[in-house]
Design a protein around this motif. Structure first.
Motif, mmCIF file in Angstrom:
data_model
loop_
_atom_site.group_PDB
_atom_site.id
_atom_site.type_symbol
_atom_site.label_atom_id
_atom_site.label_comp_id
_atom_site.label_asym_id
_atom_site.label_seq_id
_atom_site.Cartn_x
_atom_site.Cartn_y
_atom_site.Cartn_z
ATOM 1 N N LYS A 34 0.619 -1.597 -0.169
ATOM 2 C CA LYS A 34 -0.147 -0.222 -0.147
ATOM 3 C C LYS A 34 1.023 1.248 0.221
ATOM 4 O O LYS A 34 1.598 1.098 0.698
ATOM 5 C CB LYS A 34 -1.025 0.161 1.141
ATOM 6 C CG LYS A 34 -2.292 -1.042 1.058
ATOM 7 C CD LYS A 34 -2.662 -0.342 2.202
ATOM 8 C CE LYS A 34 -4.354 -2.066 2.538
ATOM 9 N NZ LYS A 34 -5.229 -1.427 3.430
ATOM 10 N N LEU A 35 0.131 2.051 -0.855
ATOM 11 C CA LEU A 35 1.164 3.740 -0.454
ATOM 12 C C LEU A 35 0.623 4.614 -0.088
ATOM 13 O O LEU A 35 -0.978 5.628 -0.139
ATOM 14 C CB LEU A 35 1.519 3.904 -1.827
ATOM 15 C CG LEU A 35 2.149 5.600 -2.807
ATOM 16 C CD1 LEU A 35 3.056 5.734 -1.655
ATOM 17 C CD2 LEU A 35 2.417 5.787 -3.505
ATOM 18 N N PHE A 36 0.685 5.202 0.995
ATOM 19 C CA PHE A 36 -0.255 6.093 1.266
ATOM 20 C C PHE A 36 -0.010 7.734 1.885
ATOM 21 O O PHE A 36 1.678 7.497 1.939
ATOM 22 C CB PHE A 36 -0.141 5.696 3.638
ATOM 23 C CG PHE A 36 -1.205 4.568 4.171
ATOM 24 C CD1 PHE A 36 -1.823 3.803 3.613
ATOM 25 C CD2 PHE A 36 -1.222 4.593 5.456
ATOM 26 C CE1 PHE A 36 -2.510 3.056 3.664
ATOM 27 C CE2 PHE A 36 -1.819 4.195 6.091
ATOM 28 C CZ PHE A 36 -3.157 2.591 5.219
ATOM 29 N N ALA A 37 -0.524 8.033 1.413
ATOM 30 C CA ALA A 37 -0.372 9.803 0.964
ATOM 31 C C ALA A 37 -0.987 10.267 2.478
ATOM 32 O O ALA A 37 -1.994 10.800 2.350
ATOM 33 C CB ALA A 37 -1.168 9.886 -0.065
ATOM 34 N N PHE A 38 -0.068 10.917 2.834
ATOM 35 C CA PHE A 38 -0.367 10.978 4.464
ATOM 36 C C PHE A 38 -0.122 12.761 4.096
ATOM 37 O O PHE A 38 0.979 13.191 3.835
ATOM 38 C CB PHE A 38 0.663 10.407 5.596
ATOM 39 C CG PHE A 38 -0.104 10.788 7.038
ATOM 40 C CD1 PHE A 38 -0.911 9.512 7.572
ATOM 41 C CD2 PHE A 38 0.006 11.526 7.531
ATOM 42 C CE1 PHE A 38 -1.247 9.139 8.300
ATOM 43 C CE2 PHE A 38 -0.523 12.055 9.570
ATOM 44 C CZ PHE A 38 -1.345 10.406 9.438
#
Length: 540
Positions: free
Chosen positions: A75-79
Motif C-alpha cells: 500500500k502507498l499512503f499519502a499522509f
C-alpha cells in the motif's frame, strides 16, 4: 530463460536496489498488518508542488520494483499533516486577511489546526480539506495508486491513541533525544505534546510547558498564562505531537516500512529513528534524495521565487519527461529550471526508442520501464524520430503560433502520425510552440556567416538541390557532415554546426541538422540558407 523476478533480483536500477533493502527488512515475509506500507508526507498549509510529485513518483517506482520481487501486498499512503497549526498565510491563496486571524503568535500557540480553519476558496469545509482535495486531484491526474490519509482523522478517531500513550510513558526518553537539538530557551519549556484548546473562540495548537506527566490516566498537566494549570488528555485528538516526535510516532502507529525524504530532513530522520526505537518501534527504510537547485546553483525556495512548478513544466512538456527527470540520480543535486525541459523530453524519447530492441535485463534498467510499470508506449512519431529539439527549431524557423503549422510539416514527413493517433507528439508540438514563444523568440540573435562558413553554406545549397528524393535524415546528416569536413579542420567541425544554428536559427545550438532538413524540407532549407547568406535573417 530467467524470469522477470530472477532478473529483478540482480537489476542495478536504484528502485530495485531500494526494493531489495525493503524485502530484507521484512525478512521476505508479510508483515503482521498484512501488507508492506510505503508512505509519502504532505504539508497542506500550501498547495501540492513539484517536490510532492517527485516524492510520490519516486516512491511509486520503488513500490513497483518491490512488486516484481515479491507477491507480498503493498500500500502507498499519502499522509497529510492537516492537524498542524497555521504558521503563516501562503501567498497564492485568496482571503489573506481572514486567514491571518488563525495564525499563532509563535510564542505560545502554533495557530488553529488547518482542518479547523474556514476555506478561503469557499469550496470545502476547511482550508485543510481544500488543500487535501487539491492533493488528491493532483495525484489522480498522474494516475498514481495511493490511499489518502489525514492526520486529523487518525488523531481524532483514536487510531493514534495506543502509540500516543506509549510516547507518554516514554516521554522522558523522547525528551532526552530531542532536548540536545534545541536552544536553551526552548529547551526550558519543551514538551513533545501540544494541547489543542479553545482560545479566543477558536481551536488552537498550544505550545505550553508540561508540569506533570500522568501516564496512568493518559493525561498531562500543562500550565500557561491564560488558564494557569489544566489537565489535558493526550488521546482522541486533544493533543498532537511536535514535528520531531510526530513523524516517528506516525512511523510506529502505522508501521511504515518505507519513506523517502529530502536532504534537508536528514537530521529529522536521524532523530526520528532514535525516537521510534525509544518507543519500541522500528523506523522505516529511508532514501534521502538531494534537493533541486536553480540555474545559479542555489537551493530552490518557494519564498525566493526561484522554483519551477509542475504547472510550469506541463506548459512545455508531458509529465512523463518530468518523471524521467525525477528518476535520474535521485541522490545527486540537479538544477531544475526551464532550460532542462527540452533535454528531459528528448532523453525520455530516447529511452522509449531504445526499449523495443533491448534485452529483458536491459529493459529493467531503462527509466521508461519504471515510469510506465514495465509497459512503456511506442516512441512518438513512430520511425520518424521526432524530438522536442527538432520541433522547437522548426517552430523557430516558421515562427509558429499554431499547432496546425507544425503538423503541416509533420504530416508530410511522417504521414502515419496525427494529433489523434499520437497525443504525446501533439503535446510535444504544443509545448515546443510555447517554449519557443516564451524562451527562444525573445533571445534569438542571428549573425552573418564568415567567409569560410559562407563557402560551406553555398555548397550546402548546391547539395540540397541534387540530393536524391529518397534521402532520409541520416543521409542528409552525412551530407552536411561531409561538407563540414571539406571546409573546416577536424577539430573545428563543431564550429560548422554551430555556424548553421547561429546563422539560420539565431541560437548557439540545435538538433541534428539532417533531421531538421528532413522535417522542414530540402527546398525550404535551401531557401532558408540563401536568406541567411543574404543577411535577410539578421535584418528580419
Amino acid at each position: 530463460m530467467l524470469s522477470e523476478r530472477d532478473l529483478a533480483e540482480k537489476a542495478r536500477a536504484w528502485p530495485f536496489e531500494e526494493a531489495r533493502k525493503l524485502l530484507e527488512r521484512i525478512g521476505g515475509k508479510t508483515p503482521a498488518k498484512g501488507y508492506v506500507l510505503f508512505e509519502t508526507g504532505y504539508g497542506p498549509s500550501g498547495l501540492p508542488h513539484i517536490g510532492t510529485f517527485g516524492e510520490v513518483v519516486r516512491t511509486t517506482m520503488v513500490r513497483r520494483a518491490f512488486q516484481r520481487l515479491s507477491d507480498i501486498p503493498t500500500k502507498l499512503f499519502a499522509f497529510s499533516d492537516d492537524m498542524d497549526g497555521l504558521r503563516k498565510v501562503p501567498d497564492n491563496v485568496p482571503n489573506q486577511a481572514m486567514l491571518a486571524k488563525f495564525i499563532g503568535d509563535k510564542a505560545t500557540t502554533y495557530g488553529t489546526p488547518l482542518t479547523s480553519i474556514p476555506d478561503p476558496f469557499g469550496t470545502h469545509e476547511s482550508f485543510g480539506h481544500h488543500n487535501n482535495a487539491r492533493l488528491r486531484s493532483f495525484l489522480d491526474a498522474f494516475g498514481f495508486e495511493y490511499e489518502f490519509q489525514s492526520a486529523t482523522d487518525w488523531y481524532k478517531s483514536g487510531r493514534m491513541d495506543k502509540t500516543l500513550l506509549t510516547v507518554l510513558r516514554n516521554c522522558q526518553a523522547v525528551m532526552d533525544i530531542v532536548l540536545p537539538t534545541l536552544g536553551p530557551e526552548r529547551r526550558a519549556t519543551y514538551c513533545p505534546f501540544l494541547p489543542i484548546r479553545m482560545r479566543d473562540g477558536r481551536l488552537q495548537v498550544l505550545e505550553v510547558p508540561a508540569v506533570e506527566l500522568r501516564p496512568d490516566s493518559g493525561t498531562i498537566v500543562f500550565k500557561d498564562e491564560v488558564e494557569g494549570l489544566f489537565e489535558h488528555p493526550v488521546t482522541g485528538g486533544h493533543c498532537k505531537l511536535q514535528w520531531k516526535a510526530d513523524w516517528p510516532m506516525r512511523w510506529v502507529a502505522l508501521d511504515v516500512d518505507y519513506e523517502m525524504s529530502g536532504k534537508d530532513l536528514i537530521s529529522s530522520v536521524e532523530l526520528g529513528t532514535k525516537i521510534a526505537r525509544a518507543i519500541g518501534g522500528r523506523p522505516p527504510i529511508n532514501l534521502t534524495y538531494e534537493l533541486f537547485l536553480d540555474d545559479q546553483g542555489q537551493k530552490i525556495s518557494k519564498s525566493k521565487g526561484n522554483g519551477l512548478s509542475v504547472e510550469d513544466w506541463l506548459k512545455y512538456a508531458p509529465w512523463q519527461s518530468l518523471a524521467l527527470f525525477m528518476y535520474q540520480k535521485p541522490k545527486a543535486a540537479k538544477k531544475l529550471f526551464f532550460d532542462v525541459i527540452p533535454r528531459a523530453v528528448d532523453d525520455y524519447i530516447q529511452q522509449l526508442e531504445a526499449f523495443p530492441g533491448q534485452t529483458p535485463e536491459q529493459r529493467l534498467e531503462n527509466p521508461a520501464w519504471h515510469i510506465h510499470n514495465g509497459e512503456p508506449p511506442a516512441a512518438p512519431g513512430g520511425r520518424a524520430h521526432l524530438t522536442f529539439g527538432i520541433l522547437l527549431n522548426l517552430a523557430s524557423v516558421v515562427n509558429a503560433e499554431e499547432k496546425s503549422v507544425l503538423w503541416g510539416f509533420i504530416a508530410r514527413y511522417a504521414p502515419e502520425a496525427s494529433p489523434t493517433s499520437d497525443p504525446f507528439l501533439d503535446q510535444m508540438v504544443e509545448g515546443a510552440i510555447a517554449y519557443y514563444r516564451d524562451f527562444v523568440k525573445p533571445t534569438r540573435k542571428f549573425r552573418l556567416a564568415s567567409d569560410t562558413e559562407r563557402k560551406a553554406m553555398e555548397e550546402l545549397v548546391e547539395v540540397l538541390a541534387r540530393v536524391p528524393a529518397e534521402a532520409d535524415a541520416q543521409m542528409l546528416q552525412d551530407e552536411v557532415f561531409e561538407i563540414g569536413k571539406r571546409h573546416f579542420a577536424k577539430e573545428q567541425l563543431r564550429s560548422w554546426f554551430q555556424a548553421l544554428y547561429e546563422v539560420l536559427l539565431g541560437q548557439s545550438q540545435g538538433p541534428r541538422f539532417g533531421s531538421f532538413i528532413a522535417l522542414y524540407g530540402r527546398e525550404e532549407t535551401r531557401r532558408l540558407v540563401e536568406r541567411g547568406l543574404k543577411g535577410e535573417l539578421v535584418s528580419a
